[in-house]
Design a protein around this motif. Structure first.
Motif, short mmCIF file in Angstrom:
data_model
loop_
_atom_site.label_atom_id
_atom_site.label_comp_id
_atom_site.label_asym_id
_atom_site.label_seq_id
_atom_site.Cartn_x
_atom_site.Cartn_y
_atom_site.Cartn_z
N LEU A 137 0.74 -1.30 -0.10
CA LEU A 137 0.16 -0.07 0.07
C LEU A 137 1.05 1.41 -0.07
O LEU A 137 0.78 2.17 -0.79
N ALA A 138 1.92 1.35 0.76
CA ALA A 138 2.80 2.34 0.83
C ALA A 138 3.54 2.58 -0.21
O ALA A 138 3.65 3.70 -0.90
N MET A 139 4.01 1.59 -0.96
CA MET A 139 4.65 1.65 -2.48
C MET A 139 3.80 2.13 -3.33
O MET A 139 4.42 3.16 -4.01
N LEU A 140 2.53 1.78 -3.34
CA LEU A 140 1.65 2.10 -4.36
C LEU A 140 1.24 3.81 -4.05
O LEU A 140 1.20 4.66 -5.03
N ASP A 183 4.60 2.49 12.07
CA ASP A 183 4.22 1.23 12.73
C ASP A 183 4.78 0.90 13.84
O ASP A 183 5.92 1.96 14.48
N VAL A 184 4.77 -0.05 14.58
CA VAL A 184 5.38 -0.15 15.92
C VAL A 184 6.63 -1.06 15.78
O VAL A 184 7.45 -1.12 16.58
N VAL A 185 6.91 -1.60 14.54
CA VAL A 185 7.89 -2.16 14.26
C VAL A 185 8.57 -2.08 12.61
O VAL A 185 7.63 -2.07 11.94
N ASN A 186 9.60 -2.20 12.52
CA ASN A 186 10.14 -2.05 11.07
C ASN A 186 9.83 -0.91 10.14
O ASN A 186 10.02 -0.92 9.06
N ALA A 187 9.18 -0.03 10.77
CA ALA A 187 8.74 1.35 10.05
C ALA A 187 10.28 2.01 9.40
O ALA A 187 10.09 2.37 8.26
N PRO A 188 11.40 2.11 9.95
CA PRO A 188 12.40 2.92 9.35
C PRO A 188 12.81 2.13 8.16
O PRO A 188 13.23 2.80 7.14
N GLY A 189 12.88 0.68 8.22
CA GLY A 189 13.41 0.03 7.21
C GLY A 189 12.52 -0.02 5.76
O GLY A 189 12.74 0.52 4.59
N VAL A 190 11.24 -0.06 6.30
CA VAL A 190 10.20 0.21 4.92
C VAL A 190 10.46 1.54 4.25
O VAL A 190 10.35 1.66 3.16
N THR A 191 10.42 2.51 5.43
CA THR A 191 10.63 4.05 4.68
C THR A 191 11.78 4.03 3.96
O THR A 191 11.72 4.71 2.84
N ALA A 192 12.96 3.58 4.43
CA ALA A 192 14.24 3.93 3.79
C ALA A 192 14.23 3.21 2.25
O ALA A 192 14.72 3.64 1.44
N ASP A 193 13.59 1.89 2.29
CA ASP A 193 13.20 1.29 1.05
C ASP A 193 12.46 2.24 0.19
O ASP A 193 12.84 2.32 -1.04
N ILE A 194 11.33 2.45 0.60
CA ILE A 194 10.54 3.14 -0.32
C ILE A 194 10.87 4.59 -0.75
O ILE A 194 10.51 5.05 -1.82
N SER A 195 11.62 5.18 0.21
CA SER A 195 12.04 6.44 -0.24
C SER A 195 12.95 6.63 -1.31
O SER A 195 13.28 7.72 -1.76
N MET A 232 12.56 5.29 -4.22
CA MET A 232 11.90 5.34 -5.43
C MET A 232 11.63 6.83 -5.94
O MET A 232 11.41 7.68 -5.02
N ASP A 233 12.06 6.78 -7.28
CA ASP A 233 12.01 8.18 -7.81
C ASP A 233 10.59 9.02 -8.24
O ASP A 233 10.44 9.39 -9.54
#
Length: 354
Positions: free
Chosen positions: A58-61, A75-87, A89-90
């Motif tokens: 959902l975040a990616m889309l 989120d209560v877990v893993n939010a920094p990793g997901v954020t770094a990954d998605i961030s 995207m150009d």
């Protein structure tokens, strides 16, 4: 060469996208200024539960949506990793991550749209009611934050059981004195997406050419596809109606069983949630004629909440459409749906009022 103070500010600005520090730690750099150069004008969207099975796609889309300028991932877990990954995207939306209850208010401040996929997923043998005790508490906590930090935001509730979690959200907002029924929407778009897909298979059409209204709620018999109102118009046989209705009502179970303990409908739910969120954002922008099915406070039936077609606009739900003519099969289905739905609504209301 830039002065060292400007260089430090630029580095801090980049870091602030991923996990913003407290304002007291930012010196002269304010959070609202942590925007990538050239970021598009648009809306600020928060995804609560962004590291989960639904939350990640959902975040990616949403990062790909041109109407989104700022995307907060909590989120209560893993939010920094997901954020770094998605961030990485150009696309123009700026992404910021928020981790844990202590950062919930920061994640919500200033948001135009809040999407809530947070909670535990269904597992084989589980009903949506089995999820209630865990997810009800999660939705309550998140909505308390919304009431405090962004009471004028449109709220899209995905967390199951939607038939109960939307009434929970409403009761939380009422207690806080911020309740606006036009801003609270349960996302039943996946039922519509499935209905369009399954009907298109029968008709031999592209699903994008099919429109099936799905009313009632978002669980089992409360999901009522109005096949008599399908567009393009088509007359189904009784056998086709039974098959399609059953498959639409049990689409979630179909996925849970097919994944054999590895998850529930995450990818299709993320797709449906983003499709609905995009409709909300286009409504906020002022686009005309944005009509989708959603589970909202309603007077279409005697129940306080009911899913039906609604017109979305700058203030959220601006019009609730009547059900229209129903055939005998649908009238019988409606009575079953209302009976089941009444108990689910009361369960949600009682959770807050007890």
């Amino acid at each position: 060469m830039l002065p060292s103070s400007q260089v430090n500010d630029r580095i801090a600005r980049i870091a602030a996208h991923l996990q913003p520090p407290n304002d007291s730690q930012m010196g002269g750099l304010r959070r609202e200024n942590c925007r990538a150069k050239g970021a598009s004008g648009g809306f600020k969207v928060a995804v609560l539960g962004a590291a989960g099975g639904i939350g990640q796609p959902l975040a990616m889309l949403m990062k790909m949506n041109p109407l989104v300028s700022v995307l907060h991932l909590y989120d209560v877990v893993n939010a920094p990793g997901v954020t770094a990954d998605i961030s990485h995207m150009d696309t123009s939306a700026v992404v910021r991550g928020f981790l844990g209850q202590q950062q919930l208010e920061d994640a919500l401040t200033g948001m135009d749209l809040v999407i809530i996929p947070a909670g535990v997923p269904r597992k084989p043998g589980m009903t949506r009611d089995d999820l209630f005790n865990i997810n009800a508490g999660i939705v309550k906590t998140l909505c308390e934050g919304i009431a405090k930090c962004c009471p004028k935001a449109i709220v899209n509730v995905i967390s199951n059981p939607v038939n109960s979690t939307v009434p929970i959200a409403a009761e939380v907002f009422k207690k806080a004195g911020t309740y606006d029924p036009k801003l609270l929407l349960g996302v039943t778009m996946l039922d519509v997406v499935r209905a369009n897909t399954f009907v298109a298979e029968v008709l031999g059409l592209d699903p994008r050419e099919v429109d099936v209204p799905v009313v009632g709620g978002h669980a089992g018999v409360t999901i009522l596809p109005l096949l008599s109102q399908v567009k393009p118009s088509f007359s189904f046989t009784p056998k086709e109606i039974d098959y399609l209705t059953d498959r639409i009502q049990n689409g979630g179970t179909e996925v849970v069983e097919a994944k054999a303990g590895a998850g529930s409908a995450t990818l299709s739910m993320a797709y449906a949630a983003v499709k609905f969120a995009d409709a909300c954002l286009r409504g906020l922008r002022g686009d005309a004629g944005i009509v989708q099915c959603a589970y909202v406070a309603s007077e279409v039936t005697e129940l306080p909440f009911f899913a039906s077609k609604v017109r979305l606009g700058r203030t959220g739900v601006e019009e609730i459409h009547p059900l229209g003519p129903l055939n005998e099969y649908e009238r019988a289905g409606l009575e079953k749906a209302k009976k089941e739905l009444a108990g689910s609504i009361q369960k949600g209301v009682s959770f807050i009022r007890k």
